[in-house]
Design a protein around this motif. Structure first.
Motif, PDB file in Angstrom:
ATOM      1  N   MET A 286     -15.455  18.972 -40.023  1.00  0.00           N
ATOM      2  CA  MET A 286     -16.258  19.738 -39.116  1.00  0.00           C
ATOM      3  C   MET A 286     -15.973  19.245 -37.713  1.00  0.00           C
ATOM      4  N   ALA A 287     -15.896  20.201 -36.783  1.00  0.00           N
ATOM      5  CA  ALA A 287     -15.721  19.856 -35.374  1.00  0.00           C
ATOM      6  C   ALA A 287     -16.850  20.481 -34.573  1.00  0.00           C
ATOM      7  N   LEU A 288     -17.468  19.685 -33.726  1.00  0.00           N
ATOM      8  CA  LEU A 288     -18.493  20.153 -32.797  1.00  0.00           C
ATOM      9  C   LEU A 288     -17.845  20.180 -31.428  1.00  0.00           C
ATOM     10  N   ILE A 289     -17.699  21.377 -30.850  1.00  0.00           N
ATOM     11  CA  ILE A 289     -16.954  21.511 -29.602  1.00  0.00           C
ATOM     12  C   ILE A 289     -17.791  22.261 -28.567  1.00  0.00           C
ATOM     13  N   CYS A 290     -17.370  22.201 -27.320  1.00  0.00           N
ATOM     14  CA  CYS A 290     -18.004  22.931 -26.228  1.00  0.00           C
ATOM     15  C   CYS A 290     -16.970  23.893 -25.658  1.00  0.00           C
ATOM     16  N   VAL A 291     -17.383  25.155 -25.456  1.00  0.00           N
ATOM     17  CA  VAL A 291     -16.466  26.186 -24.980  1.00  0.00           C
ATOM     18  C   VAL A 291     -17.124  27.025 -23.889  1.00  0.00           C
TER      19      VAL A 291
ATOM     20  N   ILE B 101     -16.064  24.891 -37.635  1.00  0.00           N
ATOM     21  CA  ILE B 101     -16.181  24.643 -36.202  1.00  0.00           C
ATOM     22  C   ILE B 101     -17.514  25.198 -35.716  1.00  0.00           C
ATOM     23  N   ILE B 102     -18.269  24.346 -35.061  1.00  0.00           N
ATOM     24  CA  ILE B 102     -19.509  24.752 -34.401  1.00  0.00           C
ATOM     25  C   ILE B 102     -19.278  24.571 -32.913  1.00  0.00           C
ATOM     26  N   ALA B 103     -19.517  25.637 -32.141  1.00  0.00           N
ATOM     27  CA  ALA B 103     -19.219  25.593 -30.718  1.00  0.00           C
ATOM     28  C   ALA B 103     -20.471  25.807 -29.875  1.00  0.00           C
ATOM     29  N   GLN B 104     -20.672  24.911 -28.930  1.00  0.00           N
ATOM     30  CA  GLN B 104     -21.704  25.092 -27.917  1.00  0.00           C
ATOM     31  C   GLN B 104     -21.099  25.970 -26.829  1.00  0.00           C
ATOM     32  N   VAL B 105     -21.692  27.125 -26.584  1.00  0.00           N
ATOM     33  CA  VAL B 105     -21.209  28.026 -25.543  1.00  0.00           C
ATOM     34  C   VAL B 105     -21.968  27.700 -24.261  1.00  0.00           C
TER      35      VAL B 105
ATOM     36  N   ASP C 163     -12.529  32.109 -35.350  1.00  0.00           N
ATOM     37  CA  ASP C 163     -12.232  30.788 -35.905  1.00  0.00           C
ATOM     38  C   ASP C 163     -13.439  29.852 -35.848  1.00  0.00           C
ATOM     39  N   ILE C 164     -14.535  30.330 -35.297  1.00  0.00           N
ATOM     40  CA  ILE C 164     -15.736  29.511 -35.105  1.00  0.00           C
ATOM     41  C   ILE C 164     -16.814  29.980 -36.068  1.00  0.00           C
TER      42      ILE C 164
ATOM     43  N   PRO D  14     -25.560  28.955 -28.053  1.00  0.00           N
ATOM     44  CA  PRO D  14     -25.643  29.033 -26.599  1.00  0.00           C
ATOM     45  C   PRO D  14     -26.529  27.924 -26.029  1.00  0.00           C
ATOM     46  N   PHE D  15     -25.977  27.134 -25.126  1.00  0.00           N
ATOM     47  CA  PHE D  15     -26.756  26.081 -24.455  1.00  0.00           C
ATOM     48  C   PHE D  15     -26.034  25.709 -23.178  1.00  0.00           C
ATOM     49  N   ASP D  16     -26.652  25.994 -22.040  1.00  0.00           N
ATOM     50  CA  ASP D  16     -26.048  25.683 -20.754  1.00  0.00           C
ATOM     51  C   ASP D  16     -26.481  24.314 -20.267  1.00  0.00           C
TER      52      ASP D  16
END
Length: 65
Positions: free
Chosen positions: A1-6, A34-38, A55-56, A61-63
């Protein structure tokens, strides 16, 4: 698992890895999930720094600055 910010996805569904393109690209390429923080504050960079929303597994969403 990857936790990423995009960055938010563009009209084509591409999210930029922004300033975290270094090892995040490799982590995302090798992760099963993949879990992405937008983050709207993440700058959109060019080059080999994009990931498609398909792919996610989860977009969160979190600014933050």
């Amino acid at each position: 698992m990857a936790l990423i910010c995009v960055s938010p996805p563009d009209a084509g569904g591409l999210c930029s890895l922004g300033v975290s393109v270094d090892i995040v690209k490799a982590a995302a390429a090798n992760a099963k999930y993949i879990i992405a923080q937008v983050n709207h504050s993440m700058p959109r960079t060019f080059g080999d720094s994009f990931i498609h929303v398909s792919d996610i597994e989860a977009l969160v969403p979190f600014d933050e600055r």
